[in-house]
Scaffold this motif. Structure first.
Motif, PDB file in Angstrom:
ATOM      1  N   LYS A  85       4.857   9.526  -2.189  1.00 46.45           N
ATOM      2  CA  LYS A  85       4.341   8.414  -3.239  1.00 46.45           C
ATOM      3  C   LYS A  85       5.382   7.261  -3.332  1.00 46.45           C
ATOM      4  O   LYS A  85       5.168   6.325  -3.891  1.00 46.45           O
ATOM      5  CB  LYS A  85       4.199   8.937  -4.651  1.00 46.45           C
ATOM      6  CG  LYS A  85       5.447   9.727  -5.199  1.00 46.45           C
ATOM      7  CD  LYS A  85       5.224  10.281  -6.547  1.00 46.45           C
ATOM      8  CE  LYS A  85       6.516  11.170  -7.315  1.00 46.45           C
ATOM      9  NZ  LYS A  85       6.294  11.731  -8.431  1.00 46.45           N
TER      10      LYS A  85
ATOM     11  N   GLU B 196      -7.511   9.149  -4.681  1.00 41.46           N
ATOM     12  CA  GLU B 196      -6.752   8.409  -5.385  1.00 41.46           C
ATOM     13  C   GLU B 196      -5.614   7.585  -4.453  1.00 41.46           C
ATOM     14  O   GLU B 196      -5.072   8.193  -3.612  1.00 41.46           O
ATOM     15  CB  GLU B 196      -5.886   9.078  -6.345  1.00 41.46           C
ATOM     16  CG  GLU B 196      -6.841   9.733  -7.669  1.00 41.46           C
ATOM     17  CD  GLU B 196      -5.955  10.183  -8.665  1.00 41.46           C
ATOM     18  OE1 GLU B 196      -4.769  10.016  -8.509  1.00 41.46           O
ATOM     19  OE2 GLU B 196      -6.555  10.995  -9.596  1.00 41.46           O
ATOM     20  N   GLY B 197      -5.700   6.392  -4.516  1.00 46.27           N
ATOM     21  CA  GLY B 197      -4.698   5.694  -3.906  1.00 46.27           C
ATOM     22  C   GLY B 197      -3.902   4.808  -4.754  1.00 46.27           C
ATOM     23  O   GLY B 197      -4.393   4.274  -6.215  1.00 46.27           O
ATOM     24  N   GLU B 198      -2.846   4.022  -4.324  1.00 44.50           N
ATOM     25  CA  GLU B 198      -2.111   2.879  -5.219  1.00 44.50           C
ATOM     26  C   GLU B 198      -1.792   2.013  -4.485  1.00 44.50           C
ATOM     27  O   GLU B 198      -1.246   2.094  -3.154  1.00 44.50           O
ATOM     28  CB  GLU B 198      -1.111   3.609  -5.760  1.00 44.50           C
ATOM     29  CG  GLU B 198      -0.538   2.721  -6.922  1.00 44.50           C
ATOM     30  CD  GLU B 198       0.753   3.669  -7.555  1.00 44.50           C
ATOM     31  OE1 GLU B 198       0.971   3.390  -8.773  1.00 44.50           O
ATOM     32  OE2 GLU B 198       1.359   4.798  -7.001  1.00 44.50           O
ATOM     33  N   ILE B 199      -1.612   0.650  -4.903  1.00 40.82           N
ATOM     34  CA  ILE B 199      -0.987  -0.534  -4.315  1.00 40.82           C
ATOM     35  C   ILE B 199      -0.134  -0.970  -5.427  1.00 40.82           C
ATOM     36  O   ILE B 199      -0.357  -0.767  -6.755  1.00 40.82           O
ATOM     37  CB  ILE B 199      -1.970  -1.620  -3.873  1.00 40.82           C
ATOM     38  CG1 ILE B 199      -2.820  -2.074  -5.300  1.00 40.82           C
ATOM     39  CG2 ILE B 199      -3.002  -1.038  -3.130  1.00 40.82           C
ATOM     40  CD1 ILE B 199      -3.499  -3.532  -4.728  1.00 40.82           C
ATOM     41  N   GLU B 200       0.899  -1.704  -4.881  1.00 44.78           N
ATOM     42  CA  GLU B 200       1.948  -2.311  -5.763  1.00 44.78           C
ATOM     43  C   GLU B 200       1.893  -3.770  -5.473  1.00 44.78           C
ATOM     44  O   GLU B 200       1.995  -4.107  -4.281  1.00 44.78           O
ATOM     45  CB  GLU B 200       3.331  -1.719  -5.798  1.00 44.78           C
ATOM     46  CG  GLU B 200       4.384  -2.218  -6.505  1.00 44.78           C
ATOM     47  CD  GLU B 200       5.671  -1.505  -6.205  1.00 44.78           C
ATOM     48  OE1 GLU B 200       6.839  -2.196  -6.320  1.00 44.78           O
ATOM     49  OE2 GLU B 200       5.462  -0.541  -5.976  1.00 44.78           O
TER      50      GLU B 200
ATOM     51  N   ARG C  12      -6.912  -7.159  -7.340  1.00 46.68           N
ATOM     52  CA  ARG C  12      -7.732  -6.255  -7.984  1.00 46.68           C
ATOM     53  C   ARG C  12      -9.012  -6.140  -6.974  1.00 46.68           C
ATOM     54  O   ARG C  12      -9.737  -5.230  -7.064  1.00 46.68           O
ATOM     55  CB  ARG C  12      -8.303  -6.922  -9.326  1.00 46.68           C
ATOM     56  CG  ARG C  12      -7.338  -6.762 -10.489  1.00 46.68           C
ATOM     57  CD  ARG C  12      -8.031  -7.440 -11.672  1.00 46.68           C
ATOM     58  NE  ARG C  12      -7.172  -6.975 -12.643  1.00 46.68           N
ATOM     59  CZ  ARG C  12      -6.844  -8.156 -13.484  1.00 46.68           C
ATOM     60  NH1 ARG C  12      -7.253  -9.439 -13.526  1.00 46.68           N
ATOM     61  NH2 ARG C  12      -5.745  -8.048 -14.506  1.00 46.68           N
TER      62      ARG C  12
ATOM     63  N   VAL D 119       0.936  -1.163  -0.193  1.00 41.97           N
ATOM     64  CA  VAL D 119      -0.172  -0.056  -0.045  1.00 41.97           C
ATOM     65  C   VAL D 119       0.891   1.150  -0.059  1.00 41.97           C
ATOM     66  O   VAL D 119       1.879   1.540   1.145  1.00 41.97           O
ATOM     67  CB  VAL D 119      -1.024  -0.134   1.335  1.00 41.97           C
ATOM     68  CG1 VAL D 119      -1.809   1.238   1.129  1.00 41.97           C
ATOM     69  CG2 VAL D 119      -1.880  -1.162   1.429  1.00 41.97           C
ATOM     70  N   LYS D 120       0.642   2.057  -1.103  1.00 41.25           N
ATOM     71  CA  LYS D 120       1.598   3.393  -1.293  1.00 41.25           C
ATOM     72  C   LYS D 120       0.934   4.189  -0.132  1.00 41.25           C
ATOM     73  O   LYS D 120      -0.207   4.363   0.048  1.00 41.25           O
ATOM     74  CB  LYS D 120       1.334   3.653  -2.584  1.00 41.25           C
ATOM     75  CG  LYS D 120       2.089   2.905  -3.668  1.00 41.25           C
ATOM     76  CD  LYS D 120       3.566   2.901  -3.415  1.00 41.25           C
ATOM     77  CE  LYS D 120       4.031   1.906  -4.577  1.00 41.25           C
ATOM     78  NZ  LYS D 120       5.312   2.630  -5.143  1.00 41.25           N
TER      79      LYS D 120
ATOM     80  N   ALA E  57      -6.930   4.750   0.067  1.00 32.85           N
ATOM     81  CA  ALA E  57      -6.966   6.176   0.433  1.00 32.85           C
ATOM     82  C   ALA E  57      -8.203   6.808   1.125  1.00 32.85           C
ATOM     83  O   ALA E  57      -9.313   6.087   0.936  1.00 32.85           O
ATOM     84  CB  ALA E  57      -6.746   6.955  -0.928  1.00 32.85           C
TER      85      ALA E  57
ATOM     86  N   ASN F 187      -9.928   0.316  -2.146  1.00 24.42           N
ATOM     87  CA  ASN F 187      -8.795   1.655  -2.053  1.00 24.42           C
ATOM     88  C   ASN F 187      -8.604   2.071  -0.822  1.00 24.42           C
ATOM     89  O   ASN F 187      -9.246   2.475   0.155  1.00 24.42           O
ATOM     90  CB  ASN F 187      -9.860   2.883  -2.692  1.00 24.42           C
ATOM     91  CG  ASN F 187      -8.990   3.931  -2.983  1.00 24.42           C
ATOM     92  OD1 ASN F 187      -8.121   4.108  -2.602  1.00 24.42           O
ATOM     93  ND2 ASN F 187      -9.797   5.051  -3.743  1.00 24.42           N
TER      94      ASN F 187
ATOM     95  N   THR G 143       0.239   8.057   1.483  1.00 26.48           N
ATOM     96  CA  THR G 143      -0.339   9.072   0.764  1.00 26.48           C
ATOM     97  C   THR G 143       0.061  10.505   1.777  1.00 26.48           C
ATOM     98  O   THR G 143       0.524  10.164   2.878  1.00 26.48           O
ATOM     99  CB  THR G 143      -1.943   9.115   0.840  1.00 26.48           C
ATOM    100  OG1 THR G 143      -2.246   9.127   2.091  1.00 26.48           O
ATOM    101  CG2 THR G 143      -2.274   7.933  -0.079  1.00 26.48           C
TER     102      THR G 143
END
Length: 135
Positions: free
Chosen positions: A73, A106-110, A95, A7-8, A101, A99, A10
């Motif tokens: 980020k 806006e959120g992001e996972i890798e 998938r 989990v990136k 965030a 989310n 924020t």
């Protein structure tokens, strides 16, 4: 196959803003599903980088750098570790990840696959890791 869902961070997570009940509920539901499927190995959130540090190496020299770190980020706010049969299965689970965030921002996972000891071939050093039973 083991995969880490990263989990990136924020601006909110770096500011120490705690997740609200809605996100915690969604995350709990998702992780319960992982556990019921028998693929969950570990999961946790990380404190803001202001409470951490880095060690920078230059040859044998080590320098300690206290947080916070400038680029949110590039930081990690948490992770989930899963063990599945294929990359495709890992992608299906990723998938479904809620989310992370706050308030639908806006959120992001890798997602990254972990090395297994068998990936390295035979060596005395690998045998030492096998004896530790950590990978």
């Amino acid at each position: 196959m083991r995969f880490m869902i990263i989990v990136k961070a924020t601006k909110d997570s770096e500011a120490g803003v705690m997740p609200h009940e809605k996100i915690l509920t969604e995350m709990a539901k998702y992780h319960e599903e992982l556990q019921k499927a028998g693929v969950l190995l570990d999961a946790s959130g990380l404190q803001a980088s202001s409470k951490g540090w880095r060690i920078r190496y230059s040859g044998e020299k080590r320098t300690t750098i206290d947080g916070p770190f400038a680029e949110a980020k590039e930081l990690i706010a948490g992770y989930t570790l899963i063990q599945v049969k294929s990359r495709e299965e890992a992608m299906e689970w990723a998938r479904r990840f809620p989310n992370p965030a706050l308030d639908g921002k806006e959120g992001e996972i890798e997602v990254r696959q972990l090395f297994e000891l068998d990936d390295f071939g035979e060596s005395k050093a690998v045998d030492r890791f096998r004896k530790m039973n950590i990978a």
